[in-house]
Write an enzyme that holds these catalytic residues in place. Sequence first.
Site, short mmCIF file in Angstrom:
data_model
loop_
_atom_site.label_atom_id
_atom_site.label_comp_id
_atom_site.label_asym_id
_atom_site.label_seq_id
_atom_site.Cartn_x
_atom_site.Cartn_y
_atom_site.Cartn_z
N SER A 167 -53.35 51.73 6.91
CA SER A 167 -53.91 50.53 6.30
C SER A 167 -53.98 50.72 4.78
O SER A 167 -53.00 51.15 4.19
CB SER A 167 -55.28 50.20 6.93
N ASP A 174 -49.64 44.01 15.27
CA ASP A 174 -50.56 44.07 14.13
C ASP A 174 -50.17 43.06 13.04
O ASP A 174 -49.07 43.13 12.51
CB ASP A 174 -50.51 45.49 13.55
N HIS A 184 -52.74 47.95 14.96
CA HIS A 184 -52.94 48.54 13.63
C HIS A 184 -53.08 50.07 13.68
O HIS A 184 -54.06 50.59 14.22
CB HIS A 184 -54.20 47.91 13.03
#
Length: 457
Positions: free
Chosen positions: A140, A400, A424
Site C-alpha cells: 500500500s 483490490d 490488498h
Amino acid sequence: GSSAEKFFDQWLDHFDGGSATTWRQRYFINASSFASNASTTPVVFLCMGGEGPPYTADVVKTGEDHCALMVSLAQRHGALVLALEHRFYGKSIPTDDLSTLSLRYLSSEQALEDTAQFHAHVTQALNLSPNARWVVFGGSYPGMLAAWSRSKYPHLFHAAVSSSAPLLAVPNMYQYNNVVAKSLSNRNVGGSPTCLRRVRDAFAEMGGMLASMAGRAALGDLVGVCGGKLDMEKEGAVAMVADAASAVFEVQSNDPACTSEACNIEKQCRTMVANITLSPLTQLASLVKTAYGGKCVPIDFSREVAAPLLNTTVEGGTDRVWMYQTCSEFGFYQTCDPFTQCPFVQGLGIDSLDSYYKLCQLAFGINGSVTEARIAATNLEFGGLDPSATRVLFVNGDVDPWHALSPLTPRPGMPAFVARGVSHHFWTHPQKPTDSPEVNKARYRIGMAVERWLSVA
C-alpha cells in the site's frame, strides 16, 4: 530471536540545511537469523512504515500483515530484519501536536529522507559493510515508499518489493468504486452479475429515499440510525448513512476464508441474492445491521467526522495525519460520480470530489486547487506509473481497487504481475492453510525475484 524496539535521532526537516532540530524515530530490529559474517555482503531486509496501525515488536518477528513474507524470506537469506516507523505515526511523532503548522513536516519526501538517514544510522551502529545489500518491502503506501526509495537512492537500496502500491496520485479516484463493482460480480471470489445488480438496485432505491424528508426518516428506521428522524435532517447525515451502507462492501480487504457473518464478497452476495422476493434495499439494510453488530449507525457528522479532524492533540488527532497526506500530496478520493460504474449512491453530492475538498479545507485550510497542484507535483517528483527504476517488483491483486493506480505490466528492470482473485497485499500477511493457490504462487514468485536480485552483486 530477540527483537528490540529502538529509537534514534532523526532530522526534523531534511530540506532546511540550517536547522539542527531532531526528534526520536522508532524502529524495530531482529538479528536472530542475521549471518553478518557469513559473507562480505550481508543482507538487510527493511519493512517500510506507513499509515497503518502502529507497529508492535511482532513486526520483525511474525511480520504482521505488512511484512510476514519478508520475515519468512529473511530466514532463508540470513538477513537482518528491520522495520522503520513512518514519521507522525505510532510513536514516531516529531512535534508536540498535530496542528497544521506541525504537519508541514509530514510528507513522503521527508519520509524517504528519513529512510536514507536510517540506512546511515544502522550501517554505523552495527558496523555493517558498505556493500550490504538492502531490500525494501512495503504494501500500500509503504509499497509506494519502497519503490521510491529504490529509484531515489539506488546506491543505498539494492532492490524493492512493492505490493498493492498506487504509484499514480489522482484527485478523483473514480477507479476505486469501478473495481468494487467488478469485484462484486467476480465469480472467482463468490460474486456474480446478479449480486452486483441487486447491490446497484438497493443503492438506487436508497438514493431515491434520501431525496425526500419522509424517505430519509423511513431509511433511518430501516438501517437503524442513532437518533430520530430530525437527526437525519442535520448536515452530513445523508452522506453518513450512504457511506455506512457502502462500507459494508469492503472488497479491498476481502478474505475468502473469513469466518464471521457477511465478512467477505461471497457471504455478502449470498445475503443480497438469498431471497429475490425481498427488495434489495431490505437485504442491504440487514447487511448494515450485521456490520454494526446491533449498534445504531452514527450519523452525527460534527461529532464523528469534523471533531476528530479538528483535534490537533497527538493522542486524539490521528485521523488528521493520513488525511493531511491526501490533501497535500496524493488525493486518492474515492468518489461515486454519475456515469461511472460505482454501485453505490450516485449524485446527491455524496462522496463527490468537492465533498473531500471541503474536508481538506475544514481540517487544514487547504483548498481544492492547491490539492490538485500538489498531486501533480507528486507525480512529477516520482514519475507516476513509470518511476524508471530497476530491481523493483510490483505485485497486485485484481480484486483490490488500488490495483487501478499501480504498474501492472512488466517493463525492463521492473517486473510486475497480478494475482487473480486476491485483495490488498494479501500475500504479505502471515501464511494460513486457507490461503488460495494464487496467494501462495504470489509469495513464491516474490521469493524467486528476491533470490535472483541477491545473486547479482
